[in-house]
Write an enzyme that holds these catalytic residues in place. Structure first.
Site, PDB file in Angstrom:
ATOM      1  N   HIS A 150     -24.334 -75.262  -1.276  1.00 18.98           N
ATOM      2  CA  HIS A 150     -25.751 -75.176  -1.659  1.00 18.98           C
ATOM      3  C   HIS A 150     -26.258 -76.488  -2.247  1.00 18.98           C
ATOM      4  O   HIS A 150     -27.385 -76.895  -1.964  1.00 18.98           O
ATOM      5  CB  HIS A 150     -25.982 -74.065  -2.691  1.00 18.98           C
ATOM      6  N   HIS A 198     -18.643 -72.215  -1.267  1.00 16.38           N
ATOM      7  CA  HIS A 198     -19.938 -71.646  -0.859  1.00 16.38           C
ATOM      8  C   HIS A 198     -21.063 -72.193  -1.752  1.00 16.38           C
ATOM      9  O   HIS A 198     -22.099 -72.644  -1.255  1.00 16.38           O
ATOM     10  CB  HIS A 198     -19.872 -70.113  -0.935  1.00 16.38           C
ATOM     11  N   GLU A 199     -20.837 -72.178  -3.071  1.00 12.94           N
ATOM     12  CA  GLU A 199     -21.862 -72.668  -4.003  1.00 12.94           C
ATOM     13  C   GLU A 199     -22.020 -74.188  -3.890  1.00 12.94           C
ATOM     14  O   GLU A 199     -23.123 -74.713  -3.975  1.00 12.94           O
ATOM     15  CB  GLU A 199     -21.537 -72.265  -5.448  1.00 12.94           C
ATOM     16  N   CYS A 229     -24.997 -64.125   0.949  1.00 13.26           N
ATOM     17  CA  CYS A 229     -25.676 -65.084   0.079  1.00 13.26           C
ATOM     18  C   CYS A 229     -26.928 -64.427  -0.498  1.00 13.26           C
ATOM     19  O   CYS A 229     -27.650 -63.737   0.228  1.00 13.26           O
ATOM     20  CB  CYS A 229     -26.052 -66.319   0.903  1.00 13.26           C
TER      21      CYS A 229
END
Length: 196
Positions: free
Chosen positions: A151, A147-148, A105
């Site tokens: 966030h 993954h994004e 990341c």
């Protein structure tokens, strides 16, 4: 314009981001700056919280993965051209048997760990023009999106590790938040800004 990437330990990375509408100030400029920032740091994805904005916006460009020898020709072709902006995304479904992949990341440089995720997703989002799409993805593209997406929900990949793994990398994470790290892109460190 290349923006500083927020380092591990900043509160913005733990916030659940808010939806935006088409009146969000200078949105197109922000998206352009985010792409420039992501490319400047050799990333394949970047979410708004990583530049300090708690809004539901992230972008993905998987072209750096296209050269991976483990990919089939079809997957490689797909990676080469996959570039998208996701606004107000909602993952509707995640399915399949979880598989491990070594993730990193931009907010947590020099830390890479195997993370387990489901291989298939169905996602609803708006593009730069606020047109709504519902699409399905699998494999590596699904993983980058997941993954994004994490966030914008205030989740980091390190949150998905076992407590044993978390203990092993605790010192590294502390050093990152204090700016005790060598990186070749702009970053903002939470522990350093408190001293000023």
């Amino acid at each position: 314009m290349i923006l500083p990437i927020v380092a591990y330990g900043d509160a913005v990375l733990k916030k659940k981001a808010k939806e935006i509408d088409k009146d969000y100030p200078k949105l197109n400029e922000l998206i352009d700056n985010m792409y420039e920032t992501m490319y400047g740091a050799y990333g394949v994805g970047l979410a708004a919280p990583q530049i300090g904005l708690p809004i539901r916006l992230f972008l993905v460009d998987t072209s750096p993965f296209a050269d991976d020898e483990d990919l089939s020709e079809a997957e490689s072709e797909q990676m080469k051209t996959f570039k998208k902006t996701f606004i107000n995304a909602q993952i509707l479904e995640e399915e399949g048997d979880e598989w491990a992949f070594n993730e990193g990341c931009l907010s947590i440089p020099d830390v890479r760990e195997d993370v387990f995720r489901k291989p298939k997703i169905k996602i609803q989002y708006q593009d730069e023009n606020f047109d709504t799409h519902v699409e399905e993805y699998d494999g590596l593209i699904a993983r980058v999106i997941q993954h994004e997406y994490d966030h914008i929900d205030g989740i980091l990949f390190t949150d998905k590790l076992s407590s044993f793994k978390k203990r092993l990398i605790k010192g590294k994470l502390t050093n990152i938040s204090k700016g005790k790290i060598k990186i070749d892109y702009r970053m903002r460190f939470p522990a350093m800004s408190k001293k000023r």
